[in-house]
Design an enzyme around this catalytic site. Structure first.
Site, short mmCIF file in Angstrom:
data_model
loop_
_atom_site.label_atom_id
_atom_site.label_comp_id
_atom_site.label_asym_id
_atom_site.label_seq_id
_atom_site.Cartn_x
_atom_site.Cartn_y
_atom_site.Cartn_z
N HIS A 60 107.71 67.60 -11.10
CA HIS A 60 108.98 68.59 -12.04
C HIS A 60 109.97 67.74 -12.98
O HIS A 60 111.04 68.31 -13.70
CB HIS A 60 110.49 68.24 -11.24
CG HIS A 60 111.53 69.21 -9.97
ND1 HIS A 60 111.98 69.75 -12.13
CD2 HIS A 60 111.32 70.03 -9.31
CE1 HIS A 60 112.79 71.15 -11.62
NE2 HIS A 60 113.10 70.73 -9.94
N ASP A 91 102.58 88.11 -16.58
CA ASP A 91 101.91 88.91 -16.23
C ASP A 91 100.28 88.52 -16.83
O ASP A 91 100.34 88.45 -18.09
CB ASP A 91 102.33 90.00 -17.23
CG ASP A 91 101.45 91.30 -17.07
OD1 ASP A 91 100.11 90.99 -16.33
OD2 ASP A 91 101.66 92.43 -17.71
#
Length: 460
Positions: free
Chosen positions: A166, A381
C-alpha cells in the site's frame, strides 16, 4: 480446499510462482516515496479481487497468457513496481528500481462462476486459495511490491486477484495501473494515462511545520482493553440499495438534508457499531474517513499520479454522546471531519510524519471507512469486459480486523445498484449491530424475514 458461504468446495491447482519483469530494460535508480506514502499505517499489503465472466468473443484466448504479457509491457511504464522497497535514515522509504519484477501465479479452479452464487462479495472464504501468499513475499521491505494470481474457471470465466504494497499506491493509483494493464491486454502500445511519479509534490514543507490538528495520529492508551479481540470474530456483508438509503435519510435533520450518501451511511454505521460494542459511555470513539485529496491541491495532483493522495481525518465523540444523541449529531461530526481536508492539511500531515517518525493512525476505539464506489475497479477490462465484482478482497485494513470497512459498488440479484459493506465484529457485538441497523432500516416496514434478506451474509 476452499469453501464459500454456501459451503462450496473446490480445488485450486496453482503453478509455481514466477517473476514477471518489464518487457524492456528500465532505469536502475532510487526513487523516494512521499511523506504521505511511507507512514506506518500504509506499511502493509492490500488484497483486491476481480471476477470476470466467460466472453464468447474471446473464445480460445487464454486470460493467463494475455495478462502475463500485458503486465510485462505495462511494467516498462510503471517500472518502480518491479523494484524493491528500502528504508533509509529516519525510516524514509524509497524504491530501488531493480527490475526484479512482480510475482505472478497461474492457476485453475474446478468451479464455475455460477457456483459462487449471487453474493460475490467479501469476505471471500477462499481468498487464501485464490490469492496465494507466496512464502517470504509479504514483507514491506525487500519483497515484491505486487503479487497477482489469475485463476481460470471451468465456465471460461476467470478471477484476477492482486496484492499491493500500500505504500506504493492508493485505490486510484492502483486502478490506474490495472487499467493500463487492461489497455495493453487489448492491444495498446502505451497507457492512455501516462504514469507520473512526482512524489515530492505532497511532501512536507522545509522546514516541516504542523499547522493543523491531527487527532487521527494521537497516541491513545487502550486503558480498558477495548481494541477489538481477534477471537470469535463474525464477518458479514451488508447491502445498502435505494430503499435502505431512503430509510436512513428519514433520520437526517432538515439542515443536513444536502448530506451525501457516504456521510449518511458512515454516520449510521459509526452510531450502530458504537452501540453494539457497548463501551463505557465516557470513552472516546473515533470515526476515520478516508478522503481523496488529489483535487485539494492547487494545482491538483497531476493526472497519472499513482502515489497515495488521501488523508485520514477523524471525528471524535464519547460513546454516550453517540448513543444518546439523535442521528444528526454523528452526521454533523462526519461532515466536519471530511471538510477538514485541504492542501494545508495534507502538508501538515506530511510534516507531522517527518517530525514524529511516521506514526500509525490511532486504532484504539476507532472505525475506519473507505469509499471505493467510484474507484473504478469493476471497469478494468482485460478484453473480457467489465468485472462482475471488482474491489477489496476483504473487509479489514492492514493487520487489524474489525477496524475498517470498504464501501464497494454492488448490484444485487434484484438488479438494484447499491453498496456492499463488509463488516467484522466480535460475534455478540455483531448480533447487537444487526439489531440496531435493522431498527434504522425498518422505519416504514414491519419486522419481517424480507427485511433480514436485505443483508447478504457471509462467514469466514
Amino acid at each position: 480446499m476452499a469453501s464459500s458461504p454456501t459451503s462450496l468446495l473446490f480445488k485450486v491447482h496453482r503453478r509455481e510462482p514466477e517473476l514477471i519483469k518489464p518487457a524492456k530494460p528500465t532505469p536502475h535508480e532510487f526513487k523516494l516515496l512521499s511523506d504521505i506514502d511511507d507512514q506506518e499505517g500504509l506499511r502493509f499489503h492490500i488484497p483486491v479481487m476481480q471476477f470476470y465472466r466467460n466472453n464468447s468473443s474471446m473464445q480460445g484466448k487464454d486470460p493467463v497468457k494475455i495478462i502475463r504479457e500485458a503486465l510485462a509491457k505495462t511494467l516498462v511504464f510503471y517500472y518502480p513496481f518491479a523494484g524493491r522497497l528500502r528504508e533509509g535514515p529516519n525510516r524514509k522509504l524509497m524504491v530501488e528500481c531493480t527490475g526484479e519484477g512482480i510475482l505472478f501465479i497461474e492457476a485453475d479452479a474446478d468451479v464455475t462462476l455460477e457456483q459462487f452464487g449471487d453474493a460475490l462479495q467479501p469476505p471471500f472464504p477462499c481468498l487464501e486459495e485464490l490469492l496465494f501468499d507466496v512464502p517470504g513475499s509479504s514483507g514491506v521491505l525487500n519483497c515484491p511490491l505486487l503479487l497477482i494470481q489469475v485463476t481460470r474457471l471451468k465456465c471460461g470465466g476467470f478471477l484476477f486477484a492482486l496484492r499491493l504494497n500500500h505504500t506504493m499506491s492508493d485505490a486510484a493509483g492502483l486502478v490506474q495501473f490495472m487499467a493500463a494493464v487492461g489497455e495493453m491486454a487489448r492491444g495498446a502500445n502505451a497507457p492512455s494515462v501516462p504514469a507520473v511519479w512526482e512524489r515530492q509534490v505532497v511532501n512536507a514543507s522545509n522546514p516541516p511545520r504542523v499547522t493543523c490538528t491531527h487527532r487521527e495520529y494521537e497516541e491513545v492508551a487502550d486503558t480498558k482493553g477495548t481494541i477489538i479481540p481477534l477471537d470469535d470474530m463474525a464477518h458479514r456483508s451488508f447491502f445498502f440499495g435505494p430503499s435502505e438509503m431512503s430509510a436512513l435519510r428519514k433520520f437526517v435533520p432538515p439542515h443536513l438534508s444536502h448530506c451525501s450518501s457516504f456521510e449518511i451511511l458512515t454516520a449510521c454505521l459509526w452510531k450502530c457499531r458504537t452501540i453494539a460494542l457497548q463501551p463505557d459511555p465516557t470513552e472516546e470513539m473515533r470515526i476515520i474517513c478516508i478522503v481523496n485529496a488529489r483535487d485539494k491541491f492547487n494545482p491538483p495532483l497531476p493526472r497519472g499520479y499513482y502515489g497515495n493522495g488521501f488523508a485520514f481525518p477523524v471525528a471524535v465523540a464519547t460513546a454516550g454522546e453517540l448513543s444518546k444523541n439523535p442521528f444528526g449529531y454523528a452526521l454533523e461530526l462526519v461532515r466536519k471531519a471530511k471538510a477538514d481536508v485541504t492542501e494545508e492539511y495534507m502538508r501538515s500531515v506530511s510534516s507531522l510524519m517527518v517530525i514524529k517518525g511516521r506514526p500509525h493512525f490511532t486504532v484504539v476505539r476507532a472505525y475506519l471507512v473507505s469509499d471505493l464506489r467510484r474507484a473504478g475497479f469493476e471497469e478494468v477490462d482485460f478484453g473480457w469486459g467489465n468485472a462482475i465484482y471488482g474491489g477489496a478482497a476483504k473487509g479489514g485494513v492492514g493487520a487489524i480486523p474489525g477496524v475498517a470497512s470498504f464501501y464497494i459498488p454492488f448490484t444485487n440479484k434484484n438488479r438494484e445498484n447499491g453498496v456492499v459493506v463488509p463488516f467484522c465484529l466480535p460475534a455478540p457485538a455483531m448480533e447487537r449491530f444487526v439489531k440496531e441497523l435493522d431498527g434504522m432500516l425498518k422505519v416504514d416496514q414491519p419486522v419481517s424475514a424480507q427485511t433480514m434478506s436485505k443483508f447478504i451474509v457471509s462467514s469466514l
